[in-house]
Each structure stands twice: as structure tokens, then as C-alpha cells.
Scaffold this active site. Structure first.
Site, PDB file in Angstrom:
ATOM      1  CG  LEU A   1      60.194  56.401  32.986  1.00  0.00           C
ATOM      2  CD1 LEU A   1      61.642  56.611  32.576  1.00  0.00           C
ATOM      3  CD2 LEU A   1      59.573  57.692  33.478  1.00  0.00           C
ATOM      4  CB  CYS A   2      55.099  52.056  30.207  1.00  0.00           C
ATOM      5  SG  CYS A   2      56.396  50.871  29.888  1.00  0.00           S
ATOM      6  CG  HIS A   3      53.736  56.884  26.600  1.00  0.00           C
ATOM      7  ND1 HIS A   3      55.015  56.508  26.260  1.00  0.00           N
ATOM      8  CD2 HIS A   3      53.726  58.240  26.592  1.00  0.00           C
ATOM      9  CE1 HIS A   3      55.744  57.590  26.050  1.00  0.00           C
ATOM     10  NE2 HIS A   3      54.992  58.656  26.245  1.00  0.00           N
TER      11      HIS A   3
ATOM     12  CG  MET B   1      58.150  48.288  27.589  1.00  0.00           C
ATOM     13  SD  MET B   1      59.555  47.184  27.862  1.00  0.00           S
ATOM     14  CE  MET B   1      59.310  46.703  29.553  1.00  0.00           C
ATOM     15  CD  GLU B   2      52.524  48.437  26.579  1.00  0.00           C
ATOM     16  OE1 GLU B   2      52.434  49.486  27.237  1.00  0.00           O
ATOM     17  OE2 GLU B   2      53.426  48.256  25.729  1.00  0.00           O
TER      18      GLU B   2
ATOM     19  CG  ASP C   1      50.122  32.491  42.887  1.00  0.00           C
ATOM     20  OD1 ASP C   1      50.623  32.426  44.032  1.00  0.00           O
ATOM     21  OD2 ASP C   1      48.915  32.718  42.687  1.00  0.00           O
TER      22      ASP C   1
END
EC number: 4.6.1.17
Length: 156
Positions: A73-75, A110-111, A125
Site C-alpha cells: 500500500l506504499c505509493h 517506509m522508504e 548475506d
């Protein structure tokens, strides 16, 4: 009130059409704890996979740009600045700080969180062959600026 739910309680993307374009910024961090010898290997540039910090920095930048593809739901955003900094913190951890900026109609929290998280995952990793016991922790938003809700900063 949860903004990502419609009147029937279904998940939906927030409509930002009528929101003003403002300068926005978010700062997030993450930490990777590891054996002291793993951190020494990274710092001395002796890792067989190459420069761990450089690869993690690029991974974090790429992740910020792809946040809308990872979180439903992120733009999609036109980020104007992404900075990912990594530094040794003590003898057994790496502190990652991500800063994202834009002029837009929705925030960049969020970014920034995605950038810090993916940088941490990249360290894991690249180093898992020598240290499977690493711990990724403390992923959090430190600060956000701009938009209707204004300035917010984590309390120390």
C-alpha cells in the site's frame, strides 16, 4: 484511526490527491550485531565478497527506491535524496542510518526503514559464511519531518 482501511474495513491505498506538496524527510536506523572478528574482517577490507559497507549502502539505496514494490500500500515516490551510512559501533556491531527526502504528498518513513533494513540484510548475506549468529535489531524510525503531522522525533 487506521488510514489504510476503507469504510468496509478493507485494505486500500490512501488517496493523497488533495494533499499539499511539502518537503518531507525521514531518518531510520538498524543495527547488526556480530562476532568481533567478523567486524574486523569487514573493517580491514579482507572479506572475500568485497567491500561489505559499499555493497550494503547500494542495496539500501536501491531498496528505498523499490519500497512501493515491496510493501503493497506504499505509493511510488520520486525520492530526491537517499543517504545510507554505515559505521562500526563498538567492537561487535554495525550501525546503519538511512535518510530519505522528497517534495511530495506523502511521507518517506517506509522508504527510510526499508533502506536501513535491506542494508542490514545485505551485511548478513555477505557475512553469513563466517558468522551465522549475527543479529539484526533495532530497526526503527528516528525522525520524520514535513507533511500535515509536522515534526516527530524518537524520545531518547
Amino acid at each position: 484511526m487506521l488510514t489504510h482501511l476503507d469504510s468496509l474495513g478493507r485494505a486500500s491505498m490512501v488517496d493523497v490527491t488533495d494533499k499539499a506538496v511539502t518537503a518531507r524527510e525521514a531518518v531510520a536506523e538498524a543495527r547488526v550485531r556480530m562476532l568481533p572478528q567478523t567486524l574486523q574482517l569487514i573493517q580491514q577490507g579482507g572479506h572475500p565478497k568485497g567491500d561489505v559497507f559499499a555493497v550494503a549502502r547500494i542495496a539500501g539505496i536501491q531498496a528505498a527506491k523499490k519500497t512501493h514494490e515491496l510493501i503493497p500500500l506504499c505509493h511510488p515516490l520520486l525520492l530526491t535524496s537517499i543517504k545510507v551510512e554505515l559505521q562500526a559501533d563498538g567492537e561487535d556491531s554495525v550501525l546503519i542510518r538511512a535518510v530519505c527526502k522528497l517534495a511530495g504528498q506523502t511521507g518517506v518513513e517506509m522508504e527510510a526503514l526499508t533502506a536501513a533494513s535491506v542494508a542490514a540484510l545485505t551485511i548478513y548475506d555477505m557475512c553469513k559464511a563466517v558468522d551465522r549468529g549475527m543479529v539484526i535489531e533495532g530497526v526503527r524510525l528516528l525522525e520524520k519531518l514535513g507533511g500535515k503531522s509536522g515534526h516527530w522525533q524518537v524520545q531518547a
